[in-house]
Each structure stands twice: as structure tokens, then as C-alpha cells.
Design a protein around this motif. Sequence first.
Motif, PDB file in Angstrom:
ATOM      1  N   THR A 192      46.808  42.153  34.739  1.00 43.60           N
ATOM      2  CA  THR A 192      47.934  42.844  35.361  1.00 43.60           C
ATOM      3  C   THR A 192      47.492  43.834  36.433  1.00 43.60           C
ATOM      4  OG1 THR A 192      47.893  44.580  33.664  1.00 43.60           O
ATOM      5  CG2 THR A 192      49.280  42.653  33.246  1.00 43.60           C
ATOM      6  N   ARG A 193      46.191  44.192  36.432  1.00 47.95           N
ATOM      7  CA  ARG A 193      45.709  45.203  37.375  1.00 47.95           C
ATOM      8  C   ARG A 193      44.609  44.685  38.299  1.00 47.95           C
ATOM      9  NH1 ARG A 193      46.881  50.379  36.251  1.00 47.95           N
ATOM     10  NH2 ARG A 193      46.337  50.570  38.449  1.00 47.95           N
ATOM     11  N   ALA A 194      44.150  43.459  38.094  1.00 46.66           N
ATOM     12  CA  ALA A 194      43.095  42.883  38.939  1.00 46.66           C
ATOM     13  C   ALA A 194      43.500  41.472  39.340  1.00 46.66           C
ATOM     14  CB  ALA A 194      41.764  42.858  38.201  1.00 46.66           C
ATOM     15  N   ARG A 195      43.124  41.085  40.560  1.00 50.26           N
ATOM     16  CA  ARG A 195      43.508  39.768  41.064  1.00 50.26           C
ATOM     17  C   ARG A 195      42.329  39.146  41.810  1.00 50.26           C
ATOM     18  NH1 ARG A 195      47.585  41.031  44.514  1.00 50.26           N
ATOM     19  NH2 ARG A 195      48.992  41.150  42.713  1.00 50.26           N
ATOM     20  N   LEU A 196      42.092  37.873  41.567  1.00 49.97           N
ATOM     21  CA  LEU A 196      41.065  37.122  42.293  1.00 49.97           C
ATOM     22  C   LEU A 196      41.620  36.719  43.655  1.00 49.97           C
ATOM     23  CD1 LEU A 196      38.356  35.605  42.470  1.00 49.97           C
ATOM     24  CD2 LEU A 196      39.486  33.666  41.359  1.00 49.97           C
ATOM     25  N   VAL A 197      40.943  37.191  44.721  1.00 47.47           N
ATOM     26  CA  VAL A 197      41.450  36.909  46.071  1.00 47.47           C
ATOM     27  C   VAL A 197      40.397  36.297  46.979  1.00 47.47           C
ATOM     28  CG1 VAL A 197      43.148  38.777  45.931  1.00 47.47           C
ATOM     29  CG2 VAL A 197      40.890  39.223  46.952  1.00 47.47           C
ATOM     30  N   GLY A 198      39.114  36.253  46.541  1.00 46.23           N
ATOM     31  CA  GLY A 198      38.072  35.751  47.431  1.00 46.23           C
ATOM     32  C   GLY A 198      36.907  35.157  46.674  1.00 46.23           C
ATOM     33  N   VAL A 199      36.073  34.408  47.393  1.00 46.10           N
ATOM     34  CA  VAL A 199      34.882  33.812  46.794  1.00 46.10           C
ATOM     35  C   VAL A 199      33.711  33.898  47.757  1.00 46.10           C
ATOM     36  CG1 VAL A 199      36.143  32.198  45.309  1.00 46.10           C
ATOM     37  CG2 VAL A 199      35.492  31.503  47.618  1.00 46.10           C
ATOM     38  N   ILE A 200      32.501  33.930  47.165  1.00 44.86           N
ATOM     39  CA  ILE A 200      31.255  33.868  47.928  1.00 44.86           C
ATOM     40  C   ILE A 200      30.372  32.856  47.219  1.00 44.86           C
ATOM     41  CG2 ILE A 200      29.243  35.129  48.762  1.00 44.86           C
ATOM     42  CD1 ILE A 200      30.930  37.715  48.502  1.00 44.86           C
ATOM     43  N   SER A 201      29.963  31.803  47.934  1.00 47.48           N
ATOM     44  CA  SER A 201      29.176  30.744  47.316  1.00 47.48           C
ATOM     45  C   SER A 201      28.357  30.018  48.362  1.00 47.48           C
ATOM     46  CB  SER A 201      30.094  29.740  46.600  1.00 47.48           C
ATOM     47  OG  SER A 201      29.355  28.636  46.098  1.00 47.48           O
ATOM     48  N   GLY A 202      27.246  29.459  47.923  1.00 41.72           N
ATOM     49  CA  GLY A 202      26.436  28.640  48.810  1.00 41.72           C
ATOM     50  C   GLY A 202      26.776  27.163  48.726  1.00 41.72           C
ATOM     51  N   THR A 203      27.799  26.829  47.950  1.00 44.27           N
ATOM     52  CA  THR A 203      28.188  25.436  47.749  1.00 44.27           C
ATOM     53  C   THR A 203      29.596  25.208  48.285  1.00 44.27           C
ATOM     54  OG1 THR A 203      26.854  25.408  45.721  1.00 44.27           O
ATOM     55  CG2 THR A 203      28.374  23.560  46.069  1.00 44.27           C
TER      56      THR A 203
END
Length: 364
Positions: free
Chosen positions: A56-67
Motif C-alpha cells: 500500500t506504500r511502495a510501488r514497483l515502477v522501474g527495472v535495471i537489468s543486463g538481460t
Amino acid sequence: MTTRRSFIRQMSVSALSLSVLPSIAWAFPDAPVLRVAIMGLGSYGTRVAEAMRACTRARLVGVISGTPTKVRVWQERYGIPAKNCYDYGNYDQIKNNRDIDAVYVITPNALHHDAVIRVAKAGKHVICEKPMAVNARQGQEMVDACKAAGVQLLVGYRMHFEPHTLEVIRMRKEGAFGPIRFFQGLSGFIIGDPTQWRLNPALSGGGAMMDIGIYSINGSRYMTGEEPVWVTAQETKTDPVKFIKGIDETIQFQLGFPSGAVASCLSTYNANNLDRFFLDGAQGFAELLPATGYGPIQGRTHLGELQAPIVTHQTVQMDEMAQILLEGKQPVVPVDGREAVKDLTIIDAIYKAARTGQRVDLQA
């Protein structure tokens, strides 16, 4: 017997909501949300991402990956826009992205140090999976870099928010067990694929101690409420082909605390069914079994079974960390970089004690 009411005193509304009121977010429509990018899209990164669906207080909005293929899958699965996707060569550009508040680094251990410092220099808060680094020197450099950049550094100590764990800590603080005399921590499993990064010292920085033994180290500290002043350790290696130089298979270690309490712990990659904490005091005891697995955690004391909610650890962790980063909330047990350096200092001492056969004294 401990009760649900006594537990509730220790938990925030956001953590409790996950077990009893999953839709409570409507009650706080104006509460700020921590916008998180995950670096490292492996199995644990996926577990965190899935758990964050219920936050309710955190949201996934981005990614960092080498694949690139993983990035595309995550974009579709979690609705991540292309402008919030980075690779390991260009993620310094995250400094220009106002839609990301923090980066959760979930890469192999030896890569944490450089990644955390780069993220900090980009002006973003950092959450780093444990162990935070491969030694205390690196850990302190990470703490210093985040301080210099004016960002916060937290570490993925999910057990610091786990209800049964917090109930034992509450009871110990209130004197339910009397003076603490002894702690036992058993942490281990039989590791599988011999080609995995955990068995590559260049990526893992060590073996079972870095991966699973750290739970008993950290647990000895929050269960007793003290910092150890000495360490002894003994290493056993039965398979030097699988567990090459730099990868510990099994280490038994002992810790001594200022009060006179002692800890006896086992860290291994060569035995299953080892996930138990036992705390013994002059007037009572507490046992967590399992103690640190993904759940459900179970426990009992001399007063009976612990009655505490069953939660998804990573969901609670991310909601609680959002409040720490956005509102300055203080957790019952610290989860900042300084806490991690304490664990790394003990790990350094354990490796030294195992190598030399001598007791290693720790600075008070």
C-alpha cells in the motif's frame, strides 16, 4: 501466553493490514508512495516484485537489468514504462528520472558495493539485499557514499518486520525471559546447482556464511539485544571440489556478549532442516522454528505458542521501508547500512577465527 493484542502494539497499521485488511489503502488516500526500481531480475527480485503487488506504500515502477529479454517480460507483467528501464551501463541516468525514488539492489553480493555507490551518486535512495557487501570495509564505504550523497541506505532485513520475531523481541525487552544466558542459531541447507553464482567466490564473496549464516549472526544480536565482544569459529569442508577455496561449506561459530551471555551457531551448505533460533533466559525461553524462511514463521515460548499474524515478509518490508524513507519512521530493529556493517564486521571476525583457530576480540 502472548496475545494478538500485545503484538499489535509493536506493528504499524501498514504491516498489520497485509494479514487482516488487505484493502486498507483507501483509508490513507493521501499517503505518499515509494516508487521503486529493482536492479537484478533473478528469482529473489521476482519474489520481491510479486510481493509488492500487495503493498500500500511502495510501488514497483522501474527495472535495471543486463538481460533485455527479462526487461521486456517485466515491462509486460508489471506495467513498467520504457523510460523507467535501464541496463548496467546506463543506469546512472536514473538521476534524471523523477518517477523513481529508490533502487533495490538484488544482484550477487560482490556487485552490491559498486551498484550502491553509483545509485547514491545518482541521487536515489538505496535498498540493498543482504549481505550488504563482502566485508566491513566495503560496507562502510557504501554507508559513507550514501551519506555524502544525501540519500538513505537500507538493507533487506525482512525478519526485522516479521511478527513472531518482533513479539519475541518485545517479550525480551519487557523481561519475560529474565537475564539472557544463551542463544542458538541454526542456518543451513544443501545447496544445489554447483555452477550457480553462490558457489563462485568472485560473485558471492564467500559461501554459506554470507548467504545463510548471516541470519544467525543478525538474529543473535536482535534476540539477545546485545553486540558481541568476541568470536571463535571452526570450519569443516567435506567436498573441496564443490566448495572451492573462498567458499565455506560449514562453519560453527560462537559469540560472547557483554552480559556474559553466549551464542552457539551453525552455518552450512551441507545439511537440510536447519532453520531454528532458540533464546534461553533465567526465567524463560523462546523458540522460532522455522526462524528465517519465507514463511510461515512459527514460534513458542515457556508461556505457550506465539499468536501472531502470518504475513508475506517482502510485502511488509517494502511498506515499512517506504515509511522509513518517506516519513522517517524508526523500526523496532534498525535496517540501515550501519546495522549491516555490524554484521559484516562479525563475519570478518568469524572468517579470521576459523582461519587462525584463535579467538577474535571485537571492539565494543
